[in-house]
Design an enzyme around this catalytic site. Structure first.
Site, short mmCIF file in Angstrom:
data_model
loop_
_atom_site.label_atom_id
_atom_site.label_comp_id
_atom_site.label_asym_id
_atom_site.label_seq_id
_atom_site.Cartn_x
_atom_site.Cartn_y
_atom_site.Cartn_z
N CYS A 87 -14.26 -1.26 -5.38
CA CYS A 87 -13.67 -1.82 -4.17
C CYS A 87 -14.24 -1.22 -2.89
CB CYS A 87 -12.15 -1.63 -4.18
SG CYS A 87 -11.34 -2.40 -5.59
N CYS A 219 1.12 -6.04 -4.92
CA CYS A 219 -0.28 -6.18 -5.31
C CYS A 219 -1.08 -6.94 -4.25
CB CYS A 219 -0.37 -6.95 -6.63
SG CYS A 219 0.58 -6.22 -7.99
N SER A 220 -2.33 -6.54 -4.09
CA SER A 220 -3.23 -7.28 -3.19
C SER A 220 -3.66 -8.58 -3.85
CB SER A 220 -4.44 -6.42 -2.82
OG SER A 220 -5.16 -6.06 -3.99
N LYS A 339 -3.57 -6.27 1.23
CA LYS A 339 -2.33 -6.84 0.71
C LYS A 339 -2.10 -8.26 1.20
CE LYS A 339 1.65 -7.23 -1.14
NZ LYS A 339 1.37 -8.68 -1.18
N HIS A 343 -8.52 -9.53 -0.41
CA HIS A 343 -9.30 -8.44 -1.01
C HIS A 343 -10.45 -8.98 -1.86
CE1 HIS A 343 -10.44 -4.66 -2.58
NE2 HIS A 343 -9.55 -4.53 -3.55
#
Length: 395
Positions: A87, A219-220, A339, A343
């Site tokens: 990431c 969760c994103s 979020k 992402h």
């Protein structure tokens, strides 16, 4: 001190499920958009650095860096490199470009971060992301990102003797901040504000437990998108720019939390932040705005202590006090963060830097922090395995 490297232009696509876009079209739009924003011709670029986590898993396309020639033929025969650190792949591309410019081998570099994730179903996305774990002992045994960060949440609760009910309330406040900020950002994937109370009142079937204690709204997002920057040597005398004061990338053990590294404190991120602040001759109090990694709400919360905003175990004070809110001492993730803004893995780090650049230039895509002069990016890859931090300042 200054590193002698400036950002002179940035591009940020909309993030979301971009059905009409491909990995290739996103790359091209980002590259051309950043050059246009920088008012720089492609021929003036000495090298291209591309952050992309897994074009192979998501799009059956590795070797993506050289697509820059297809996108902009004037770039033919320029050096092009791809970086991959999960990431934080985009931030790694930026850091490599900085080093190339500081070495004297380049004067200007184009950095592109890109990912097209939504071509896969959720099972395929989960399998692709699991490749960022220590595969023999984790990914190969169904350990994935929610598992790892759930371990961090459980470890934090055990270490500091808090209950799930307490943690859930704090995490809901972090989600609510993200949703509210994203609603002001036209590029964000989610545009609907929610309060913490609304999140806590969502029925379990609509906010299911993904991996205890993390729920869906912790969760994103699975996202498509791209971002890009143009960097140049400071001796080229561009007065309308943002300069890098420092950067650092701290690697840590590949496996998950609680094995070789803490399950309640982000050690690698803390090390990188401290090193970056030391190299810049600054303290965290000098920062006006920050974009930090919130792949899960627990990640953002535990980063508060890693950044030195609160003592470890008291991270919730940063959100409860309003310190990290839009009008707080250090607004965090005014963009909406991973979020709520989205992402797209390889694009994330570049997008975070682009957001800080635009904040410092007074051109924010969403909420503008008034008179912001300095900003920080904290971007994490894997389970805190790659921790990329940058400090930027308006010239």
């Amino acid at each position: 001190m200054d590193l002698g490297v400036n950002i002179i232009g940035a591009y940020h696509s909309a993030f979301g499920k971009l059905e009409q876009e491909t990995l290739y079209s996103l790359y091209e739009q980002a590259a051309k958009g950043a050059l246009e924003d920088a008012q720089t011709e492609a021929g003036a670029i000495d090298g291209i650095f591309v952050g992309n986590y897994s074009g192979g898993a998501f799009n059956n396309q590795e070797n993506i860096a050289s697509y820059g020639v297809n996108a902009i033929p004037e770039l033919r025969h320029k050096p092009m490199y791809r970086t991959e650190t999960a990431c934080s792949s985009g931030s790694s591309a930026i850091h490599m470009a900085i080093m190339a410019i500081k070495s004297g081998m380049m004067k200007r570099a184009l950095v592109v971060g890109v990912e097209k994730m939504t071509a896969l179903d959720i099972k395929g996305v989960t399998e692709a992301l699991a490749m960022a774990t220590y595969w023999p002992e984790e990914g190969n045994k169904a350990v994935n990102a929610p598992c790892m960060f759930a371990d961090l949440a459980k470890g934090w609760m055990r270490q500091y003797n808090f209950t799930e009910e307490q943690l859930r309330s704090w995490l809901a406040q972090i989600s609510a901040k993200a949703y509210s900020n994203a609603a002001e950002n036209p590029l964000a994937q989610l545009q609907k504000p929610r309060t913490a109370e609304e999140i806590l009142s969502i029925p379990d079937e609509k906010n299911p437990m993904i991996n205890f204690p993390l729920r869906l709204h912790d969760c994103s997002l699975v996202s498509d998108g791209a971002a890009a920057l143009v960097l140049e040597a400071a001796d080229l005398q561009n007065d309308e720019a943002v300069t890098f004061k420092s950067f650092y990338s701290a690697a840590d053990y590949l496996d998950s939390f609680g094995k070789n590294k803490s399950d309640h404190f982000l050690e690698g991120a803390s090390y990188a932040v401290k090193q970056c602040l030391q190299d810049a001759g600054m303290k965290i109090d000098h920062m006006d705005v920050a974009e930090i990694h919130d792949c899960f709400t627990i990640t953002e919360m535990v980063l508060y202590s890693a950044m030195g905003l609160t003592p470890a175990g008291r991270e919730f004070e940063a959100i409860e006090s309003g310190m990290v809110g839009p009008k707080g001492k250090l607004p965090v993730n005014l963009s909406g963060g991973l979020k709520a803004k989205g992402h797209p893995i390889g694009a994330t780090g570049v997008a975070m830097h682009a957001a800080i650049y635009k904040q410092l230039m007074g051109q924010a895509w969403g909420i503008q922090k008034e008179n912001a002069q300095r900003g920080m990016v904290v971007n994490i890859g894997g389970s805190g395995t790659s921790n990329a931090v940058s400090i930027l300042e308006r010239k």
